[in-house]
Design an enzyme around this catalytic site. Structure first.
Site, mmCIF file in Angstrom:
data_model
loop_
_atom_site.group_PDB
_atom_site.id
_atom_site.type_symbol
_atom_site.label_atom_id
_atom_site.label_comp_id
_atom_site.label_asym_id
_atom_site.label_seq_id
_atom_site.Cartn_x
_atom_site.Cartn_y
_atom_site.Cartn_z
ATOM 1 N N HIS A 54 0.860 -1.180 0.000
ATOM 2 C CA HIS A 54 0.000 0.000 0.000
ATOM 3 C C HIS A 54 0.901 1.236 0.000
ATOM 4 O O HIS A 54 2.042 1.197 0.470
ATOM 5 C CB HIS A 54 -0.881 0.018 1.246
ATOM 6 C CG HIS A 54 -1.888 -1.074 1.293
ATOM 7 N ND1 HIS A 54 -2.943 -1.052 2.181
ATOM 8 C CD2 HIS A 54 -2.020 -2.228 0.583
ATOM 9 C CE1 HIS A 54 -3.688 -2.133 2.006
ATOM 10 N NE2 HIS A 54 -3.134 -2.872 1.049
ATOM 11 N N GLU A 56 0.863 3.841 1.852
ATOM 12 C CA GLU A 56 1.293 4.206 3.205
ATOM 13 C C GLU A 56 2.408 3.289 3.697
ATOM 14 O O GLU A 56 3.377 3.755 4.306
ATOM 15 C CB GLU A 56 0.106 4.125 4.185
ATOM 16 C CG GLU A 56 -1.028 5.058 3.851
ATOM 17 C CD GLU A 56 -2.105 4.413 2.980
ATOM 18 O OE1 GLU A 56 -3.237 4.922 3.000
ATOM 19 O OE2 GLU A 56 -1.828 3.422 2.270
ATOM 20 N N CYS A 84 -6.243 1.860 5.581
ATOM 21 C CA CYS A 84 -6.859 0.638 6.080
ATOM 22 C C CYS A 84 -6.331 0.351 7.493
ATOM 23 O O CYS A 84 -5.442 1.038 7.992
ATOM 24 C CB CYS A 84 -6.531 -0.534 5.144
ATOM 25 S SG CYS A 84 -4.798 -1.065 5.205
ATOM 26 N N CYS A 87 -2.501 -0.227 7.622
ATOM 27 C CA CYS A 87 -1.728 1.006 7.499
ATOM 28 C C CYS A 87 -1.901 1.904 8.718
ATOM 29 O O CYS A 87 -0.954 2.551 9.159
ATOM 30 C CB CYS A 87 -2.114 1.729 6.217
ATOM 31 S SG CYS A 87 -1.627 0.825 4.718
#
Length: 154
Positions: A54, A56, A84, A87
């Site tokens: 991801h 992040e 999410c 993260c």
């Protein structure tokens, strides 16, 4: 122009680059307490073949190696969409002091279509139960953030 507008526009640009590179349109930007951009990262799940890549996470892996706890505590993580649960946990562990996001997690799920494989827990939920306060701002510029997903999430 708000204090966050220029950085949100930049993180949306990073998200568009992720899509142009064949990934989902998510971006992350780390900004120092003085407003200087420290790092940027885009989602690379598809091109890296790594489900955990991801935006992040890509940014946080770099940030904790390159910057001290004092810098991270004063830093702001800008994201194109609400992080999410994975993260959000990583944001907590990194020591970053503030999170600012564009698209809410609820709106993202509406746009992408919920599947049983999705973990639906907001960053606010995760970080509100943390032992350290992380300031959260968002959603901001949600219509513009939602436009990143025109044509699907990928």
């Amino acid at each position: 122009m708000s204090i966050h507008e220029a950085h949100m526009r930049e993180v949306f640009s990073v998200a568009r680059r992720a899509r142009a590179h064949g990934n989902r349109p998510f971006g992350a930007l780390l900004v120092a307490g003085n407003g200087a951009i420290l790092a940027a990262a885009e989602n690379s799940q598809l091109t890296d073949g790594q489900i955990l890549a991801h935006a992040e996470m890509n940014l946080l892996h770099r940030a904790v190696r390159e910057f001290g706890a004092d810098v991270l505590a004063q830093a702001t993580l800008y994201t194109s969409a609400e992080p999410c649960a994975m993260c959000a946990g990583a944001i907590f562990w990194s020591g970053i002091g503030r999170l600012v996001y564009g698209l809410s997690g609820n709106r993202l799920h509406e746009l992408s279509g919920f599947t049983p494989q999705m973990l639906v827990a907001s960053a606010r939920d995760v970080l509100s139960s943390a032992g350290r306060q992380v300031e959260i701002v968002g959603p901001l510029f949600e219509a513009e953030a939602a436009s990143l997903f025109e044509g699907g999430v990928v």
